[in-house]
Scaffold this motif. Structure first.
Motif, PDB file in Angstrom:
ATOM      1  N   ALA A   1      62.732  28.681  39.954  1.00  0.00           N
ATOM      2  CA  ALA A   1      63.626  28.944  41.071  1.00  0.00           C
ATOM      3  C   ALA A   1      63.715  27.725  41.980  1.00  0.00           C
ATOM      4  N   GLN A   2      62.719  26.864  41.847  1.00  0.00           N
ATOM      5  CA  GLN A   2      62.619  25.707  42.726  1.00  0.00           C
ATOM      6  C   GLN A   2      63.343  24.535  42.069  1.00  0.00           C
TER       7      GLN A   2
ATOM      8  N   TYR B   1      68.930  26.635  47.077  1.00  0.00           N
ATOM      9  CA  TYR B   1      68.094  27.143  48.161  1.00  0.00           C
ATOM     10  C   TYR B   1      68.908  27.969  49.142  1.00  0.00           C
TER      11      TYR B   1
ATOM     12  N   ILE C   1      69.437  31.305  47.846  1.00  0.00           N
ATOM     13  CA  ILE C   1      68.265  32.191  47.982  1.00  0.00           C
ATOM     14  C   ILE C   1      68.134  32.675  49.419  1.00  0.00           C
ATOM     15  N   VAL C   2      68.292  31.728  50.371  1.00  0.00           N
ATOM     16  CA  VAL C   2      68.161  32.104  51.782  1.00  0.00           C
ATOM     17  C   VAL C   2      69.224  33.127  52.153  1.00  0.00           C
TER      18      VAL C   2
ATOM     19  N   GLY D   1      68.352  36.459  50.713  1.00  0.00           N
ATOM     20  CA  GLY D   1      67.296  37.106  51.485  1.00  0.00           C
ATOM     21  C   GLY D   1      67.829  37.649  52.794  1.00  0.00           C
TER      22      GLY D   1
ATOM     23  N   PRO E   1      61.595  35.348  50.978  1.00  0.00           N
ATOM     24  CA  PRO E   1      62.232  34.326  50.145  1.00  0.00           C
ATOM     25  C   PRO E   1      62.734  33.137  50.953  1.00  0.00           C
ATOM     26  N   PHE E   2      62.264  32.997  52.189  1.00  0.00           N
ATOM     27  CA  PHE E   2      62.756  31.875  53.000  1.00  0.00           C
ATOM     28  C   PHE E   2      61.784  30.699  52.938  1.00  0.00           C
ATOM     29  N   HIS E   3      61.047  30.643  51.845  1.00  0.00           N
ATOM     30  CA  HIS E   3      60.015  29.620  51.687  1.00  0.00           C
ATOM     31  C   HIS E   3      60.528  28.443  50.869  1.00  0.00           C
ATOM     32  N   VAL E   4      61.716  28.565  50.284  1.00  0.00           N
ATOM     33  CA  VAL E   4      62.138  27.609  49.255  1.00  0.00           C
ATOM     34  C   VAL E   4      62.091  26.165  49.723  1.00  0.00           C
TER      35      VAL E   4
END
Lengths: 648, 477
Positions: free
Chosen positions: A618-619, A626, A629-630, A633, B222-225
């Motif tokens: 995912a990284q 990113y 993803i944010v 979330g 999931p705000f760690h990316v």
């Protein structure tokens, strides 16, 4: 802190007493090659200094401050209920004095005994480490600290029994001692689990103040603690390691397997007297096991030919007396027997060490004899020890053994009383058997003891039969104490001993038994004299001495099978535990482990690697990913709050 | 406008912030006059002195309870403890930069770190939405610059990523604050406790957006990316700074919000998503560690999991939970910074030694250093009897006690996974096989050694005496 244990005061000298031996151990270990033989002096000096510091603490340890007895030093607090500290009260003071005092003498003796051993620095590192471990055990003011010490002395004992690791028998003996001791460690651990879950503290004071909270589990706690005590103190059926442990150097046998470590069980029971006092069943159990051990040890002592094994069984038997005493409620008497035993048993071991040393590591009494003329110093010292252990009036063992035996009657255990008296007779018999066979008659061995350095490497070419002062002085001091140590018991309830322990143990107001103390003494004495008489008739008459080799050979040939097989304890353990355990291990090793356990571990490792790779995938490193993803979330959050807010 | 709008006590409450902020200016000025080869030490000394002075002033105000500036900044035990943690971590990061950072940027870095620190301190005491945002942005602005400092492409990339993502998060947060203001008609957090507020849908949506922003700063899943990339790219001392200071500041805001700003009865529903993401962080953070070959990325994931544990301690809303969270935060500060100090000592000017391979065989080249690293990793993994273990046991106890057993279960599972990851590093250090890539330890870095020793002492002291939980926890009222 309640119950007279652990003052909130602060007594920093305890750190010194406790840590000096450790310092010595570390120094001997780290600078062994540089120190060489001075390691012995260094090791002895730290133990001696610790002893002096203990003497200086006498006043603080025996005084009450703030309604609680003894000197206290805090170490650290961990989680709630886990407070670690050191406590020096009369009970631990007695043990520390013996550990450092007798330990110091044995250390000095060892300098002479181990003079020619190339690993002398390692030896003293182990010895000092043992003393440190033992001090940890008795100075701790809580069960966990005690268990740490308990485990460490087991470890130190393992090192020292296996000190001559080139001998396979020594390694096997070390392993056996360690395994049996670990059984005890685990049992104590379970006792601590139960106590902590019910009382919420590990400190002696808290536990003893709330014994009632243990409820129906009290007996189980006592049982677990006693399994630990039995393993360490060689009580039936966990005694089989002790005779084997004689594979270690003789000073080790004196220090660990006679004077200090094996009495840790006595300390544990005496320390936990509030538990035992609250549980008559446990008292009955412990008293009975102690009595049985005393008897069995004495009977097995009859059948031995190895001088150290005779002493080992006598140790087992004498600790049986102590356990019987503290188990049945005669705490001060049981502890008194520890006190006198430490002197006379260390004396006997060190005396036999002189003999072994001079005869080139010969330990079989059948190949000794006539040593009275060759080793007069050893003769007189051993005589004092034998008289003391046999309970001859005027010698220390007499007073303490009498106190234990009479205590059995006082606390209502007539059977144990009878066992105590019978055992005293047998003890006198086999100890005088040892003495007569060793010292009287003609020399039956092959070592020319009068020739310097013959048969063994005499240190520095000095005459082999004269112990150097390094070995003689400690033995002499011990002989004096083995004689006079019992005098502190004179005076019954007003004796110095009773006054010393007046605040430690519960006050006793016991009914006067039908047989008085004087009569008990007389009965015991008659039985002891009978034992000595039989030994005299069998081994010391003119006729017996003249035909000694033939008679001894006949005796060993006709030895009853149960005695030769040591009452089959080893075989029973072998068949009941070792073989099934090996079978179980085989099953697990062949089938269960590789397929189930390893399979599961492999599977977990593979799947977590896979999950880790998933997280990593995912990284991507791309900002747009990113942001996605944010935003995803955040959308989840918004949806939740929109719904939760809307519902309301 | 009267001159006496705010009293002297108001200004006294924020004196430490000003001391730190003004020190930054002094550092910049001094750099103009300092000699070329001494400016490193001048800047460092002034910076550490300023932080020390602030810490002393802070400590003196301990025990006072005062709502300064009309409730904008609340002084109390809670604030002081967080401020001290932030100051400690900042001082540590400064020293680390002094040890391994580049000479010419010294003054600028010190000044930026100090400004960031004052922002985080503002967050520690902030009790209304405006001061929270002010503190947060002060901290973030400093970090944007700090991240991009190293002369590497990855550093610039990291700075840009952080800028973009963090701005987005700030946007969420600001929008949430606007909605919260709409719901209560006040910027004060205390105004949110009114029962009438809970009925407003604005309030719920506002909370959601506000928490999204906060969760981003805490780097919870999931705000760690952003965290692994930014941690990897940023200079090592800046990473150390971010890993504690940002999290401490955000945690202070979150704890104040969760404990003091919610209508009674609504808290369980309002905060449920946070507990879920905390639990998810424990899993994802620890799983993420498994596949890492870069030690800074590894520590980034580790930090994600650790902050998950800390946030989980607050579930249930008990005062005990808050104490345990702070205990664990302090422990985490020492353990984490200690690990960073070891990594710093393994770095050279060219390379920051952040590849795990750089630690290969460290146990034989530098046994003391490897032993310290082992200790920190074991503490992070939660081995008894370290402070990390104690903290985890406390969190487990409070979670089980307040009905969040599932969080406790996740904590245990996460810890089990993390053992494998931490032990991979330890194994590498004691691997006898010669590695193809061994970076030798930098010859002299006494300052880094010093900070390492401080951390080691910190964890040890926290584990034993006298900073044990029973002693330190009553400090936090």
């Amino acid at each position: 802190m309640h119950h007279g244990m652990g003052v909130d005061g602060y007594y920093p000298l305890l750190y010194v007493i406790w840590l000096l031996p450790l310092l010595g151990a570390v120094a001997c270990w780290a600078f062994g090659p540089q120190l060489k033989r001075t390691a012995g002096a260094l090791g002895s000096a730290t133990i001696g200094a610790s002893f002096v510091a203990t003497l200086l603490s006498w006043g603080a340890a025996t005084q009450s401050a703030g309604g609680a007895l003894g000197a206290h030093a805090h170490l650290f607090s961990w989680m709630p209920g886990w407070n670690f500290g050191l406590l020096l009260d009369p009970l631990s003071l007695l043990w520390v004095l013996i550990i450092t005092g007798v330990g110091f003498l044995i250390h000095v003796y060892s300098i002479g005994y181990m003079y020619t051993d190339r690993a002398i620095a390692r030896f003293f590192a182990y010895m000092n480490f043992f003393v440190f471990a033992m001090l940890t055990l008795v100075l701790s003011d809580n069960f966990v600290g005690l268990l740490v010490g308990w485990g460490l002395v087991g470890l130190a004992s393992y090192f020292l029994i296996g000190f001559w690791f080139h001998k396979p028998s020594a390694v096997a003996a070390a392993r056996k001692a360690f395994v049996i001791n670990v059984v005890g460690d685990v049992a104590i651990m379970f006792a601590i689990f139960i106590m902590f879950s019910r009382i919420g503290s590990i400190s002696f004071g808290d536990v003893f103040a709330h014994v009632d909270r243990l409820g129906s589990l009290l007996f189980l706690v006592c049982l677990c603690l006693f399994v630990g005590a039995a393993a360490k103190s060689a009580q039936i059926p966990l005694h089989t390691w002790l005779p084997d442990a004689m594979e270690g150097p003789t000073p080790v046998s004196a220090l660990i397997h006679a004077a200090t470590m094996v009495t840790a069980g006595v300390y544990l029971v005496a320390r936990c007297w509030p538990l035992w006092n609250a549980s008559p069943d446990a008292q009955m159990l412990v008293g009975t096991i102690g009595g049985l051990t005393a008897l069995v040890g004495a009977i097995l002592g009859i059948a031995q030919w190895d001088i150290k094994r005779i002493l080992a069984y006598s140790t087992m038997s004498q600790i049986g007396y102590m356990i019987m005493g503290v188990g049945a409620g005669a705490y001060a008497a049981g502890v008194a027997h520890f006190f006198t035993h430490a002197f006379f048993k260390a004396l006997l071991f060190l005396g036999s060490g002189i003999i072994i040393h001079e005869l080139g590591d010969e330990q079989d009494v059948r190949r000794m004899g006539g040593l009275m003329k060759k080793l007069p110093f050893a003769f007189w010292c051993m005589l004092a020890g034998v008289l003391a252990i046999s309970g001859i009036p005027g010698f220390s063992g007499f007073f303490s053994k009498d106190a234990v035996i009479y205590g059995m009657l006082q606390h209502g255990h007539p059977w144990l009383y009878a066992v105590g008296i019978l055992t005293a007779g047998i003890t006198a018999y086999y100890m005088f058997r040892l003495f007569f066979v060793t010292f009287l008659g003609e020399y039956r061995g092959t070592v020319a003891t009068s020739a310097p350095g013959a048969g063994h490497a005499g240190p520095g070419g000095r005459p082999a039969h004269a112990p150097g002062w390094l070995m003689a002085v400690p033995v002499g001091i011990l002989a004096v104490f083995a004689t006079i140590a019992g005098y502190v018991l004179i005076g019954g309830g007003a004796s110095p001993w009773s006054r010393f322990f007046a605040q430690t143990f519960p006050p006793e107001s016991l009914p006067r038994p039908a047989i008085g103390e004087g009569l008990t003494t007389v009965i015991a004495l008659v039985v002891v004299l009978c034992g000595i008489g039989i030994a005299y008739l069998r081994y010391a008459t003119k006729e017996a001495l003249a035909n000694a080799p033939a008679r001894l050979a006949r005796e060993s040939a006709r030895m009853p099978a149960p005695l030769v097989h040591l009452f089959y304890f080893d075989d029973a353990i072998e068949w009941l535990f070792v073989r099934p355990a090996q079978l179980l291990g085989e099953i697990f090793g062949r089938f269960f482990d590789p397929r189930v356990i390893d399979g599961a571990v492999q599977e977990t490792a593979v799947s977590s690697q896979w999950l880790g790779a998933l997280v990593r995938s995912a990284q991507t490193g791309l900002v747009r990913a990113y942001v996605l993803i944010v935003v995803f979330g955040a959308a989840c959050f918004i949806a939740y709050y929109a719904l939760a807010g809307g519902v309301r | 406008m009267t001159t006496n709008l705010y009293s002297q006590a108001d200004w006294a409450a924020v004196t430490p912030l000003f001391v730190v902020g003004i020190t930054a200016l002094v550092v910049l000025l001094a750099d103009l006059f300092a000699k070329r080869h001494s400016n490193r030490y001048v800047s460092l000394l002034l910076g550490v002195l300023g932080l020390g002075a602030a810490a002393v002033i802070c400590a003196q105000s301990y025990g006072q309870n005062y709502a300064a500036f009309g409730g904008g900044f609340v002084l109390g035990g809670f604030t002081v403890v967080f401020e001290e943690i932030i100051l400690l971590a900042a001082g540590f990061s400064l020293v680390l930069y002094g040890a391994i950072g580049s000479e010419e940027r010294m003054a600028g870095v010190v000044a930026l770190m100090l400004w960031g620190t004052s922002g985080a301190m503002l967050m520690a005491g902030a009790a209304n939405l405006m001061t929270i945002f002010l503190g947060l942005e002060l901290l973030s602005l400093a970090l944007y610059c700090l991240c991009g400092l190293a002369a590497r492409a990855t550093a610039r990339e990291a700075a840009l990523k952080y800028l973009i993502l963090s701005s987005a998060a700030s946007g969420f947060m600001l929008y949430g604050m606007a909605l919260l203001f709409g719901a209560s008609g006040s910027v004060a957090l205390s105004a949110l406790t009114a029962a009438s507020v809970a009925a407003s849908p604005f309030f719920w949506m506002g909370c959601g957006l506000f928490l999204v922003g906060l969760t981003f700063k805490l780097s919870l899943v999931p705000f760690h990316v952003w965290a692994p990339d930014v941690y990897e790219g940023a200079p090592l001392p800046v990473t150390a700074f971010m890993s504690v200071v940002t999290k401490a500041g955000a945690l202070a805001v979150f704890a104040r919000f969760a404990y003091a700003a919610l209508p009674s009865g609504a808290a369980a529903h309002l905060l449920l998503p946070i507990w879920i993401v905390a639990g998810a962080s424990m899993l994802v953070g620890n799983l993420g560690m498994l596949a890492q070959t870069d030690i800074k990325r590894l520590l980034a994931y580790s930090g994600i999991a650790q902050i998950g544990y800390i946030v989980a301690a607050l579930a249930g809303g008990t005062s005990q939970g808050l104490r345990y969270a702070i205990y664990y935060l302090v422990a985490y500060t020492f353990m984490n910074l200690g690990a960073f100090a070891v990594v710093a000592l393994c770095s050279t000017d060219k390379e920051e030694g952040s590849h795990v391979a750089a630690l290969h065989g460290l146990g034989y080249r530098r046994p003391a250093l490897a032993a310290a690293m082992t200790f920190f990793l074991l503490a992070l993994a939660g081995f008894p009897p370290t402070a990390g273990f104690l903290g985890k046991v406390f969190i487990l106890a409070t979670n089980v006690g307040s009905g969040y057993a599932w969080l406790a279960a996740l904590l245990i599972i996460g810890t089990a996974i993390s053992l494998y990851a931490y032990f991979k590093v330890i194994r590498a250090m004691y691997d006898r096989a010669p590695s193809h890539r061994v970076v030798d330890v930098r010859p002299v870095a006494p300052l880094a050694w010093l900070s390492l020793a401080i951390c080691l002492a910190g964890v040890l002291v926290m584990t034993f005496y006298p900073l044990t939980p029973s002693n330190v926890l009553p400090l936090v009222k």
